[in-house]
Design an enzyme around this catalytic site. Structure first.
Site, mmCIF file in Angstrom:
data_model
loop_
_atom_site.group_PDB
_atom_site.id
_atom_site.type_symbol
_atom_site.label_atom_id
_atom_site.label_comp_id
_atom_site.label_asym_id
_atom_site.label_seq_id
_atom_site.Cartn_x
_atom_site.Cartn_y
_atom_site.Cartn_z
ATOM 1 N N ASP A 126 40.950 71.070 64.269
ATOM 2 C CA ASP A 126 41.520 69.864 64.325
ATOM 3 C C ASP A 126 42.395 69.396 63.063
ATOM 4 O O ASP A 126 42.291 69.915 61.902
ATOM 5 C CB ASP A 126 40.294 68.583 64.235
ATOM 6 C CG ASP A 126 39.429 68.940 65.455
ATOM 7 O OD1 ASP A 126 39.927 69.432 66.487
ATOM 8 O OD2 ASP A 126 38.114 68.613 65.143
ATOM 9 N N LYS A 127 43.235 68.528 63.359
ATOM 10 C CA LYS A 127 44.241 68.100 62.358
ATOM 11 C C LYS A 127 43.668 67.708 60.928
ATOM 12 O O LYS A 127 44.134 68.173 59.900
ATOM 13 C CB LYS A 127 45.013 66.751 62.669
ATOM 14 C CG LYS A 127 46.201 66.305 61.909
ATOM 15 C CD LYS A 127 46.834 64.989 62.306
ATOM 16 C CE LYS A 127 46.032 63.571 62.409
ATOM 17 N NZ LYS A 127 45.796 63.133 60.985
#
Length: 311
Positions: free
Chosen positions: A134-135
């Site tokens: 995930d970012k």
């Protein structure tokens, strides 16, 4: 990169295709592509894949053909390479950077940076991240330099040979200090991003272990720690790789990740979910030797561990 195989004195293989399918575990799709590109040779001569073989023959596959990678914009931005060889890059991704480009991050993703790096070293290949983060999750990301390496590593993930371990800081104290969460995950109704535990979802398995004071000190070199106050530091090992798997599973058992505003609540201690992919282990597709890579805990999570421990 070139794949090379010399036929030994005793062999059960009869054709070039058998060698490529069994020795190199090559997919039919890639085999067909190499055949069309005329990248398969026997004793330096181009041949058809059903060509018979004999002792001493040298089979070679040339993977150095160029590919169109114009779908990724090259961007000059810094990133940290922990390891590199002819097959792949191991990158230490900081939080706040997405792996893939998107509408909001069309030019500043990790893939954009890797595309520029490939241009710099003269490698005209598609951008192939093998794993996803995930970012706002930090840690190890691998980029394959060709589709054969990508195929091999994806197969290892499916066969459970590829080991990924994460460090998470979770709210509260887990009653069971070690266990397995086996709960299927699906996309939440009417949401593009959010996932949830759902009986009709895909199989998802997370193994976890609450780290002891001694283990934390050994892993992260933090000294003089007493017992935790409100949080547990947990090592999670993924058996499957569903989107948001650790975040969903920990929230499901009542211990959301610190700072995870999607599945829990915000925290004054950290402005993202406290999750870091710190360890990977797999079999190198070319050398066939086991390799392992580690990433240091980032400062924001390191500070949390220090702060939530009584000094």
């Amino acid at each position: 990169m070139k794949l090379v195989y010399q036929v030994p004195e005793k062999t059960a293989y009869q054709t070039v295709k058998e060698v490529l399918k069994i020795e190199f575990s090559m997919s039919d799709r890639l085999l067909l592509k190499l055949k069309k590109l005329q990248k398969i040779s026997l004793n330096s001569e181009l041949i058809y894949v059903y060509h018979p073989i004999q002792q001493g023959d040298i089979i070679q596959c040339d993977l150095e053909y160029e590919e169109d990678n114009a779908n990724i914009v090259p961007t000059i931005l810094p990133f940290s390479i922990l390891y590199e060889d002819d097959g792949y890059l191991v990158i230490d991704k900081p939080a706040g950077i997405p792996v893939h480009p998107s509408c909001d991050h069309y030019t500043d993703s990790l893939s954009n940076r890797v595309r520029h790096y490939f241009d710099k070293i003269g490698l005209k290949k598609k951008i192939r991240p093998v794993n996803r983060l995930d970012k706002d999750t930090s840690g190890l990301v691998i980029f394959a330099k060709n589709e054969y390496i990508q195929e091999c590593l994806v197969k290892q993930m499916k066969s459970k040979e590829f080991v990924k371990k994460y460090i998470a800081v979770v709210n509260g104290h887990l009653e069971n200090k070690k266990g397995t969460i086996q709960a299927p995950i699906a996309r939440k109704e009417n949401s593009i991003i959010e996932r949830c535990v759902n009986a009709n979802g895909d199989t998802a398995i997370t193994h976890y272990q609450v780290l002891s004071q001694e283990q934390i000190q050994k892993l992260f070199h933090i000294e003089n720690l007493n017992e935790t106050i409100n949080f547990d530091v947990v090592e999670c090992t993924l058996e499957t790789g569903r989107t948001h798997q650790i975040r969903v599973h920990m929230a499901h058992i009542g211990h959301s990740l610190l700072g995870d505003t999607l599945y829990g609540t915000s925290s004054p201690l950290i402005d993202r979910q406290a999750l870091h992919c710190y360890y990977m282990r797999f079999i190198h597709p070319i050398t066939k030797q086991e390799v392992a890579y580690t990433s240091k805990l980032p400062e924001d999570m390191n500070s949390i561990i220090k702060e939530v421990m009584a000094l």
